[in-house]
Write a protein that holds these residues in place. Structure first.
Motif, PDB file in Angstrom:
ATOM      1  N   SER A   1       0.844  -1.209   0.000  1.00  0.00           N
ATOM      2  CA  SER A   1       0.000   0.000   0.000  1.00  0.00           C
ATOM      3  C   SER A   1       0.871   1.247   0.000  1.00  0.00           C
ATOM      4  CB  SER A   1      -0.915   0.020   1.222  1.00  0.00           C
ATOM      5  OG  SER A   1      -1.755  -1.111   1.203  1.00  0.00           O
TER       6      SER A   1
ATOM      7  N   THR B   1      -4.734  -1.261  -6.849  1.00  0.00           N
ATOM      8  CA  THR B   1      -5.426  -0.760  -5.650  1.00  0.00           C
ATOM      9  C   THR B   1      -6.839  -1.361  -5.585  1.00  0.00           C
ATOM     10  OG1 THR B   1      -4.196   1.308  -5.843  1.00  0.00           O
ATOM     11  CG2 THR B   1      -6.149   1.345  -4.428  1.00  0.00           C
TER      12      THR B   1
ATOM     13  N   LEU C   1      -4.446   4.336   1.507  1.00  0.00           N
ATOM     14  CA  LEU C   1      -4.102   4.247   0.074  1.00  0.00           C
ATOM     15  C   LEU C   1      -5.264   4.758  -0.779  1.00  0.00           C
ATOM     16  CD1 LEU C   1      -2.334   3.277  -2.299  1.00  0.00           C
ATOM     17  CD2 LEU C   1      -3.329   0.996  -2.027  1.00  0.00           C
TER      18      LEU C   1
END
Length: 907
Positions: free
Chosen positions: A672, A691, A711
């Motif tokens: 992350s 992601t 993130l």
């Protein structure tokens, strides 16, 4: 050219076309005038006032009379224009068009040519269905003329050819076969004439393939002997190497068989004549010579065998048994014929073939393979025994010199069937596996087929692992041959996937051979990737310490190479090497999965269900990733500007996350952090996609929520700043961003409760994304809204933004429907409207009213009533999504001025 095209369609064309046709002009100018006339009549018919139809017709007739002895190309254009006029005016304004044309042209005396030409040029195939029926009523006027012209001995060949073309065109109007029977008979009489052969074939094929023709059983029965009578001409053509004639006669036989096999099978009294037709088609399938060099006919026949089999198998069982008695032997013969046709030519001959011919032959063999697989449904296990006996006899017969082509074709037959059909119950497979090592492999094509056959039997080997020792050495040996790259690597991959739990005794050997061929760089990039996937499957079944040991020896050379490359200044050649190494790692991690899986969900639609508890200690893939993490960061720091390298790095982690799922957990916070840094420095779509994967798997887990949340917020704020600077140049980032937001809403809507997330800005970005010209981006934006709207009830920040700004969403959707977006996206816009209606009904009623208020929005073609009707229809449908899609499709056609057009009918 452009100006002339525009001139043809301009209103002035009506005046200048007659001037250009005057006798003092050269033929090229006259031709342009005739073309302009035809364009106006065929495409701009609505421009002509009704009271001028008659004078237009008279002028055309007189021009055709003038040109009947003049330029042929101008005459043809004028005839086409007259035919177009007739089609536009029948039956209302000019009911007896055809009869009148026939009369006028016959009165001209010797104008046989003009007469035939005019009829031949009816462009019937372009007529809508309802017009076909109206024009077809004129057949009574045409038929006698055609017969008269065809049967007159003094009719020139060119006229007869034109008559045949005319017949071809007319039968496409669904003229009943019983009414064209006499003319079809005349077509058969024309087949011996080389000048008329092609047009006669076309006419016969068109006549007997009309959908309605199966009603005329007696006519069809009369056609069978006529087709059978062509066998003599066919044999002569084969002897003389006349490929065109073979092709034409075969087309006629196949068309009759393929379109009418049911009808002809049911005429039990005539079973022998139908069987004779089937045998004639068999002759065409097995026509001498190699496809596509010496013949191109056999490929036409393959679909006939599917059709005949389907018809036979569709009868009730007692009737079917009778047909099978007659036709099973025919299909066994077909298998022999097909395998003979699948044989490669001699090496010397094959060497003279062009690459295009080789490719056509490869596709032809695939078609044969599909046919064999289909025929297996009818012939069953006996077919495999039959092939096995032939192969056994071939390999043990010492007297006859054995050709590799024959062996290869029989193995190809086995491979075709075993590839898609479960051969587990067949008692000949053990014998086949036993025979394979005894084949003298002295040729690349044969070696390829041996490999593919072993690959096709991988599932069988998984159930009979004791046989692995017979064939695995062959596969490992072939790995070292660059000519067998595709077949050997794909076969090893299949064996490693299907038989991994039986391979540990062979693992050391397989890894050693694979390493050797990888180091020697024998294979191209894609085969290297497959080989890594094969090793991933293989290692998955070993104890963890063995996996780590093998991984160490397998990966270390690449890691050392990568370290060296990471120190070098970036350039194109080391970029390729870096991407290659990263690709090898990600392909290895795609398949290296130490948990036992429930295979039922392995079709990719859902993540596999892990059944065994994870092994104590970290997963081997995670161990390796943690070791190379710093190195990957170094590579990234130098190549962050290069989207391909960034993509290759993201792929390693994405594949690992997909395979390991929750076992990837130890890497979450590290990854992350790295992703956040990467994306903040240079935003790239691949980082957003990774992601999204992380959000999908880890957002719901308490332990991992903080790094994932951080993130998610970071990439969101970075992307929002891209939107402020102008996102038009980054449709891929916008697309991936919308998909990430949709995934977050689906998996963890709580992410949108955060103070640090600007929900309003994200909503506005979604609205902007709906207006992008790239279809995938618009689809992702629609997906975002269909995930967002259901959360109006349970996520207060989302409810607020929808209440305040929902109207601009409605306006953007209407703009897309009104013509701003491609018609292929209407279903997605309809889904957004459906969600709005379901979750914000009272607000949508107000928004629609306000948004549709301004005149000319979303299209200047709409009336206030049409807009009102649309909004009422939408608001009524809160359950039936399909209906909303239909309403939107109708509305978008109105907005675009396409409603009721032929163009829209295909939509």
């Amino acid at each position: 050219q452009k100006w002339l095209m525009q001139a043809q369609v301009s209103p002035q064309a009506w005046q200048f076309c007659w001037v250009l046709l005057s006798p003092d002009k050269v033929p090229e100018i006259q031709y342009f005038g005739a073309s302009a006339l035809h364009t106006k009549i065929s495409r701009y018919w609505s421009d002509i006032p009704t009271d001028q139809y008659e004078s237009l017709k008279t002028q055309l007739f007189s021009q055709i009379a003038c040109f009947s002895s003049g330029s042929k190309m101008v005459l043809t254009r004028l005839c086409v224009a007259l035919a177009s006029l007739a089609l536009n005016t029948m039956p209302e304004a000019w009911p007896g068009a055809v009869a009148e044309m026939v009369r006028v042209f016959q009165e001209e005396g010797g104008g046989v040519d003009g007469r035939a030409r005019c009829l031949a040029l009816f462009q019937t195939s372009r007529l809508p269905q309802y017009r076909k029926g109206q024009v077809c009523l004129q057949w009574g006027s045409v038929c006698p003329l055609l017969q008269q012209l065809l049967r007159r001995t003094d009719s020139p060949g060119a006229v007869k050819a034109r008559v045949l073309r005319c017949l071809s065109s007319w039968v496409l109007l669904d003229v009943p076969l019983s009414e064209s029977e006499g003319l079809v008979h005349d077509c058969f009489s024309a087949l011996p004439d080389p000048e008329l052969f092609d047009t006669a074939v076309e006419a016969v094929v068109n006549a007997i393939s009309q959908p309605d023709s199966q009603r005329y059983v007696n006519t069809l029965l009369k056609l069978v002997p006529q087709v059978l009578a062509l066998q003599e001409q066919l044999r002569e053509a084969v002897q003389n190497g006349d490929m065109e004639t073979c092709h034409g006669i075969c087309r006629i036989a196949v068309t009759l068989g393929e379109n009418h096999s049911r009808t002809l099978l049911e005429q039990v009294d005539h079973w022998q004549s139908f069987l004779a037709l089937v045998n004639m088609i068999m002759f065409c399938t097995g026509i001498p010579g190699h496809y596509p060099v010496n013949e191109t006919t056999s490929s036409l026949t393959l679909t006939f065998w599917y059709t005949l089999q389907d018809e036979i198998m569709s009868f009730e069982s007692d009737k079917q048994a009778v047909y099978l008695q007659v036709y099973r032997p025919v299909y066994f013969q077909l298998v022999d014929v097909l395998l003979h046709k699948a044989q490669f030519p001699s090496d010397q001959e094959y060497a003279t073939w062009s690459s295009d011919e080789k490719e056509q032959f490869r596709i032809y063999r695939l078609d044969i393979s599909d046919t064999l697989m289909y025929v297996y449904e009818m012939l069953g296990a006996e077919l495999l025994s039959n092939l096995y006996d032939k192969l056994g006899r071939l390999l043990t017969n010492a007297e006859q010199p054995m050709s590799w082509q024959h062996t290869e074709a029989l193995l190809y037959g086995f491979q075709s069937i075993a590839e898609t059909i479960d051969v587990n119950y067949s008692d000949v497979i053990p014998g086949l596996i036993g025979i394979i090592p005894r084949i003298n492999i002295n040729n690349i094509q044969l070696a390829d087929t041996v490999m593919f056959t072993i690959g096709a039997l991988a599932e069988w080997l998984a159930d009979h692992p004791v046989m692995l020792s017979s064939v695995l050495p062959l596969v490992l040996q072939a790995l070292g041959n660059p000519d067998l790259s595709v077949s050997s690597v794909s076969t090893l991959k299949k064996i490693c996937r299907e038989c991994k739990y039986d391979l540990p005794p062979y693992a050391t050997n397989i890894v050693a051979v694979s390493q050797e061929v990888l180091i020697k760089q024998i294979h191209k990039t894609s085969q290297c990737m497959w080989l890594m996937q094969a090793l991933g499957f293989l290692l998955s079944a070993l104890p963890v310490e063995d996996i780590l040991r093998n991984l160490h020896s397998l990966i270390t050379p690449y890691i050392q190479q990568l370290e060296k490359l990471a120190d070098e200044t970036p350039n194109p050649s080391n970029k390729l090497a870096i991407i290659h190494i990263l690709g090898l790692l990600s392909n290895l991690f795609t398949t290296l999965d130490i948990s036992k899986q429930d295979d039922e969900s392995a079709d990719g639609s859902a993540p596999p269900v892990k059944t065994a508890p994870p092994t104590p200690g970290p997963n081997p893939v995670v161990v390796v990733l943690q070791q190379v993490f710093a190195l990957i960061q170094t590579v990234l720091s130098k190549w962050l500007n290069d989207s391909q390298v960034v993509e290759a790095v993201c792929a390693i982690f994405e594949k690992s996350v997909k395979t390991l799922l929750h076992e990837f957990a130890p890497m979450v916070s590290q990854l992350s952090e790295m992703l956040g840094q990467m994306y903040s420095t240079i935003p790239q779509a691949s980082a957003l996609d990774l992601t999204r994967q992380m959000v999908h798997i880890f957002a719901s887990e308490t332990d991992h929520f903080p790094p994932i949340k951080a993130l998610f917020e970071l990439v969101t704020s970075v992307t929002l700043s891209i939107f402020q600077q102008g996102p038009r140049d980054h449709p891929d980032i916008v697309d991936s961003f919308m998909q990430l937001q949709a995934q977050a809403l689906k998996r963890k809507p709580d992410l949108f409760l955060s103070e640090s997330l600007d929900v309003k800005a994200v909503f506005h970005c979604g609205v902007l994304s709906l207006k992008f010209p790239e279809a995938p981006t618009v689809k992702s934006a629609c997906l975002f809204f269909t995930e967002l709207l259901p959360h109006c009830s349970d996520v207060p920040p989302l409810a607020r933004v929808v209440q305040e700004d929902g109207k601009i969403l409605v306006q953007a959707v209407l703009e897309g429907i009104g013509g701003g977006a491609s018609r292929s996206l209407m279903d997605q816009f309809a889904e957004v409207l459906f969600c709005l209606n379901k979750h914000c009904f009272s607000l949508l009623a107000v928004w629609l009213k306000e948004a549709l208020q301004p005149p000319g929005f979303p299209s200047s073609r709409l009336t206030a009533e049409q807009k009102d009707s649309f909004s009422q229809q939408i608001l009524r449908e809160r359950v039936n999504k399909r209906r909303v899609k239909d309403i939107v499709k109708e509305f978008t056609l109105l907005c675009r001025g396409l409603h009721g057009t032929e163009y829209a009918a295909e939509y």
